[in-house]
Design a protein around this motif. Structure first.
Motif, short mmCIF file in Angstrom:
data_model
loop_
_atom_site.label_atom_id
_atom_site.label_comp_id
_atom_site.label_asym_id
_atom_site.label_seq_id
_atom_site.Cartn_x
_atom_site.Cartn_y
_atom_site.Cartn_z
N THR A 115 37.38 40.16 45.04
CA THR A 115 37.84 40.43 43.68
C THR A 115 36.88 39.86 42.64
O THR A 115 36.53 40.53 41.66
CB THR A 115 39.24 39.82 43.47
OG1 THR A 115 40.17 40.46 44.36
CG2 THR A 115 39.71 40.02 42.03
N ILE A 116 36.43 38.63 42.87
CA ILE A 116 35.51 37.99 41.93
C ILE A 116 34.11 38.59 42.03
O ILE A 116 33.48 38.89 41.01
CB ILE A 116 35.46 36.47 42.20
CG1 ILE A 116 36.82 35.84 41.92
CG2 ILE A 116 34.40 35.80 41.35
CD1 ILE A 116 36.94 34.41 42.39
N LYS A 117 33.63 38.80 43.26
CA LYS A 117 32.26 39.26 43.45
C LYS A 117 32.03 40.66 42.89
O LYS A 117 30.99 40.94 42.29
CB LYS A 117 31.92 39.23 44.94
CG LYS A 117 30.45 39.52 45.23
CD LYS A 117 30.13 39.28 46.68
CE LYS A 117 28.64 39.50 46.94
NZ LYS A 117 28.29 39.24 48.37
N TYR A 118 33.01 41.55 43.07
CA TYR A 118 32.84 42.95 42.63
C TYR A 118 33.64 43.27 41.37
O TYR A 118 33.80 44.42 41.02
CB TYR A 118 33.23 43.89 43.77
CG TYR A 118 32.31 43.77 44.96
CD1 TYR A 118 31.03 44.29 44.93
CD2 TYR A 118 32.72 43.08 46.10
CE1 TYR A 118 30.17 44.16 46.01
CE2 TYR A 118 31.87 42.95 47.20
CZ TYR A 118 30.60 43.50 47.14
OH TYR A 118 29.74 43.37 48.22
N LEU A 190 37.22 30.55 38.93
CA LEU A 190 36.44 31.79 38.86
C LEU A 190 37.35 32.99 38.66
O LEU A 190 36.92 34.03 38.14
CB LEU A 190 35.61 31.96 40.13
CG LEU A 190 34.51 30.91 40.36
CD1 LEU A 190 33.87 31.12 41.72
CD2 LEU A 190 33.45 31.00 39.26
N LEU A 191 38.61 32.90 39.07
CA LEU A 191 39.56 33.98 38.85
C LEU A 191 39.84 34.18 37.36
O LEU A 191 39.95 35.30 36.88
CB LEU A 191 40.86 33.70 39.60
CG LEU A 191 40.80 33.76 41.13
CD1 LEU A 191 42.08 33.19 41.74
CD2 LEU A 191 40.59 35.19 41.59
N TRP A 192 39.93 33.06 36.63
CA TRP A 192 40.14 33.15 35.19
C TRP A 192 38.89 33.70 34.51
O TRP A 192 38.99 34.46 33.54
CB TRP A 192 40.50 31.77 34.62
CG TRP A 192 41.79 31.25 35.15
CD1 TRP A 192 41.96 30.31 36.14
CD2 TRP A 192 43.11 31.64 34.74
NE1 TRP A 192 43.29 30.10 36.37
CE2 TRP A 192 44.02 30.89 35.53
CE3 TRP A 192 43.59 32.53 33.79
CZ2 TRP A 192 45.40 31.03 35.38
CZ3 TRP A 192 44.97 32.66 33.65
CH2 TRP A 192 45.86 31.92 34.43
N ASP A 193 37.72 33.35 35.02
CA ASP A 193 36.47 33.90 34.47
C ASP A 193 36.42 35.40 34.67
O ASP A 193 36.02 36.15 33.77
CB ASP A 193 35.26 33.25 35.16
CG ASP A 193 35.14 31.77 34.84
OD1 ASP A 193 35.77 31.31 33.87
OD2 ASP A 193 34.40 31.07 35.55
N ALA A 194 36.85 35.87 35.86
CA ALA A 194 36.85 37.30 36.16
C ALA A 194 37.84 38.04 35.25
O ALA A 194 37.55 39.14 34.76
CB ALA A 194 37.22 37.54 37.62
N ALA A 195 39.01 37.43 35.03
CA ALA A 195 39.99 38.04 34.14
C ALA A 195 39.47 38.12 32.71
O ALA A 195 39.68 39.11 31.99
CB ALA A 195 41.29 37.24 34.18
N GLU A 196 38.75 37.09 32.27
CA GLU A 196 38.19 37.08 30.93
C GLU A 196 37.13 38.17 30.77
O GLU A 196 37.06 38.82 29.71
CB GLU A 196 37.57 35.70 30.65
CG GLU A 196 37.08 35.52 29.23
CD GLU A 196 36.49 34.13 29.00
OE1 GLU A 196 35.85 33.93 27.96
OE2 GLU A 196 36.67 33.27 29.88
#
Length: 201
Positions: A115-118, A190-196
């Protein structure tokens, strides 16, 4: 949130410190905005755990020698044997801890990494809950090894049966350790970074 506020969180004591600080003012531990190489480390540990998960379930866990007759048991074979002997509780514990929990941890963490990588769709709260669940369950990863050690101790009281550990046990121990390292190396922030990133698209 931490980046905007220019704060870092100490992963040892939990104190928030200013981003300009390189060490925690409370405990002196090194602090980072994010864990270094988190995804790479988690991915390597997960791949190694996945590769060992197969032999852990295929290779024999125990080698029994009873009156000169040698038999072997895999994890699943041992579970079936326990069921036949009426030890349903122990069979359930070993099934959950040896088969379900490692598979759940590998699949769950793999989903988070992908999820984070792609930059896939992130339902942050649900994914954070998934990570916390994996982290909590992971603390019980050694339960079946404890049960196995107790069983071996009881078996060794018999003068007619000798038991030796098979390669499946070694592989499974490695799977447990690798999944624990994978969970520990994963940075949930990193999940919050991806959501942002998705919001800012």
């Amino acid at each position: 949130m931490g980046k905007q506020a220019k704060l870092k969180k100490c992963l040892v004591c939990g104190k928030a410190v200013y981003a300009t600080k390189s060490a925690c003012v409370r405990c002196g531990s090194a602090v980072h905005m994010r864990k270094k190489h988190s995804l790479k480390k988690t991915t390597v540990f997960l791949i190694a755990a996945l590769l060992l998960y197969i032999p852990a379930n295929i290779l024999p866990m125990f080698i029994f020698n009873k009156f000169g007759i040698v038999t072997t048991n895999t994890i699943f074979g041992g579970i079936l044997l326990l069921i036949q002997e009426g030890m349903y509780g122990i069979a359930l514990i070993i099934f959950c801890a040896s088969i379900l929990i490692p598979a759940f941890k590998i699949i769950g963490l793999g989903l988070l990494v992908l999820t984070i990588k792609y930059n896939l769709y992130v339902c942050t709260r649900k994914y954070i809950f998934l990570y916390l669940l994996i982290n909590t369950i992971g603390r019980w990863s050694m339960v079946d090894l404890f049960v196995i050690s107790v069983m071996l101790t009881l078996i060794h009281f018999s003068h007619f049966i000798s038991v030796t550990i098979g390669w499946g046990t070694s592989a499974f121990c490695c799977v447990v350790i690798l999944t624990m390292l994978a969970v520990n190396s994963f940075d949930s922030r990193l999940l919050w970074d991806a959501a942002e990133k998705q919001i800012n698209k």
